[in-house]
Design a protein around this motif. Structure first.
Motif, PDB file in Angstrom:
ATOM      1  N   PRO A  85       0.826  -1.232   0.000  1.00 10.27           N
ATOM      2  CA  PRO A  85       0.000   0.000   0.000  1.00 10.27           C
ATOM      3  C   PRO A  85       0.850   1.268   0.000  1.00 10.27           C
ATOM      4  N   GLY A  86       1.895   1.280   0.806  1.00 13.95           N
ATOM      5  CA  GLY A  86       2.780   2.437   0.850  1.00 13.95           C
ATOM      6  C   GLY A  86       3.535   2.615  -0.456  1.00 13.95           C
ATOM      7  N   VAL A  88       2.560   1.851  -3.491  1.00 11.83           N
ATOM      8  CA  VAL A  88       1.668   2.384  -4.529  1.00 11.83           C
ATOM      9  C   VAL A  88       1.448   3.884  -4.361  1.00 11.83           C
ATOM     10  N   ILE A  89       1.084   4.286  -3.158  1.00 16.26           N
ATOM     11  CA  ILE A  89       0.822   5.709  -2.894  1.00 16.26           C
ATOM     12  C   ILE A  89       2.100   6.526  -3.066  1.00 16.26           C
ATOM     13  N   GLY A  90       3.193   6.025  -2.521  1.00 12.67           N
ATOM     14  CA  GLY A  90       4.461   6.736  -2.599  1.00 12.67           C
ATOM     15  C   GLY A  90       4.957   6.889  -4.023  1.00 12.67           C
ATOM     16  N   PHE A  92       3.255   7.066  -6.842  1.00 15.03           N
ATOM     17  CA  PHE A  92       2.478   8.055  -7.590  1.00 15.03           C
ATOM     18  C   PHE A  92       2.897   9.468  -7.185  1.00 15.03           C
ATOM     19  N   ILE A  93       3.062   9.672  -5.888  1.00 16.88           N
ATOM     20  CA  ILE A  93       3.501  10.975  -5.389  1.00 16.88           C
ATOM     21  C   ILE A  93       4.910  11.293  -5.908  1.00 16.88           C
ATOM     22  N   GLY A 146       6.019   3.575   1.761  1.00 13.04           N
ATOM     23  CA  GLY A 146       5.718   4.880   1.181  1.00 13.04           C
ATOM     24  C   GLY A 146       6.981   5.640   0.821  1.00 13.04           C
ATOM     25  N   ALA A 191       2.217   2.045 -10.353  1.00 12.83           N
ATOM     26  CA  ALA A 191       1.802   3.354  -9.846  1.00 12.83           C
ATOM     27  C   ALA A 191       2.689   4.464 -10.385  1.00 12.83           C
TER      28      ALA A 191
END
Length: 267
Positions: A85-86, A88-90, A92-93, A146, A191
């Motif tokens: 989860p981290g 994927v979010i990280g 993209f950012i 992340g 991502a």
């Protein structure tokens, strides 16, 4: 000729992906930088295009590499589940952050980072992993994921440069760290590639045969060959000793690091 170049890049990068669990990005990026430069692309976006395309190809190399590692039972799937989860979010950012940085700044950042990781890996090449240590709780692993995701997208890599040392530090032996890192490269790549396409489109970047900052022809050519050679690299990884893997990894990173620092300075 262009297709042959992309296939050759894929062959080399795929082998590195399976061998080191780095997704091949550290090899793909400098070669694509040179190729795109000679093809006459806008210097302001060449580095971004190389990073985005690298991440897109890592989607394929990760699938091939992790399949080979999984057959040997080396992938720590519970750890992957905590980190994902981290990641994927990280990622993209991280793609968004990379989009606002200039090409020379990206080169210097990547170069310094590669040398630092190379030093850390080579220094610990003969230091056995302390298997008495354990990974932190799931929530902390997600946070670490992340950070790894953000850095990996900025550097256009599959995260092996960070994931492998992190797992080693927490008691995971080299072969399992490499295998798990290969699995973690998949969410990072997906991502990150989407992020580079999205943010590239937001900047209204128009590059022939590209979607945002991802070059489609390069992606296809590199992916086709890397899918094949990644399996060979994974097999070799289980033959070599942990110390040898670390030394080879460190030498690779040193070469790439020095190259990017040089390019960042002269540009």
């Amino acid at each position: 000729m262009e297709l042959i170049i992309y296939l050759a890049i894929g062959a080399i990068a795929g082998f590195a992906a399976g061998l080191f669990g780095v997704g091949g990005g550290l090899i793909i990026i400098p070669i694509l930088y040179v190729v795109f430069t000679h093809m006459g692309y806008d210097p302001a976006v060449i580095m971004h295009l190389a990073l985005g395309t690298s991440l897109a190809t890592i989607i394929v190399t990760s699938i091939s590499s992790v399949t080979a590692h999984h057959k040997k039972g080396a992938v720590l799937w519970p750890v992957f589940k905590n980190l994902a989860p981290g990641l994927v979010i990280g990622s993209f950012i991280g793609a968004g952050i990379a989009g606002v940085l200039s090409g020379p700044n990206l080169q210097l950042i990547i170069g310094v980072f590669a040398l630092w990781v190379a030093f850390k890996m080579f220094k610990g090449a003969h230091v056995p992993v302390d298997e008495s240590k354990h990974l932190p709780k799931a929530s902390m692993q997600m946070l670490v994921g992340g950070g790894i995701g953000i850095a990996s997208a900025i550097f256009g890599i599959g995260g092996g440069s960070l994931t492998v040392p992190y797992l080693n530090k927490n008691g995971v032996v080299m072969q399992k760290a490499v295998a798990t890192s290969a699995a973690c490269g998949l969410p990072i790549a997906i991502a990150g590639a989407i992020g580079f396409m999205f943010f590239g489109a937001q900047e209204h970047v128009e590059i022939k045969h590209a979607i945002g900052y991802v070059h489609i022809y390069a992606f296809i050519g590199i992916s086709v060959m890397s899918f094949i050679t990644a399996k060979l690299g994974a097999k070799v990884a289980h033959i070599l000793s942990a110390a040898m893997l670390k030394k080879c990894f460190a030498c690779l990173l040193t070469t790439i690091g020095l190259y990017f620092i040089y390019q960042g300075i002269i540009n």
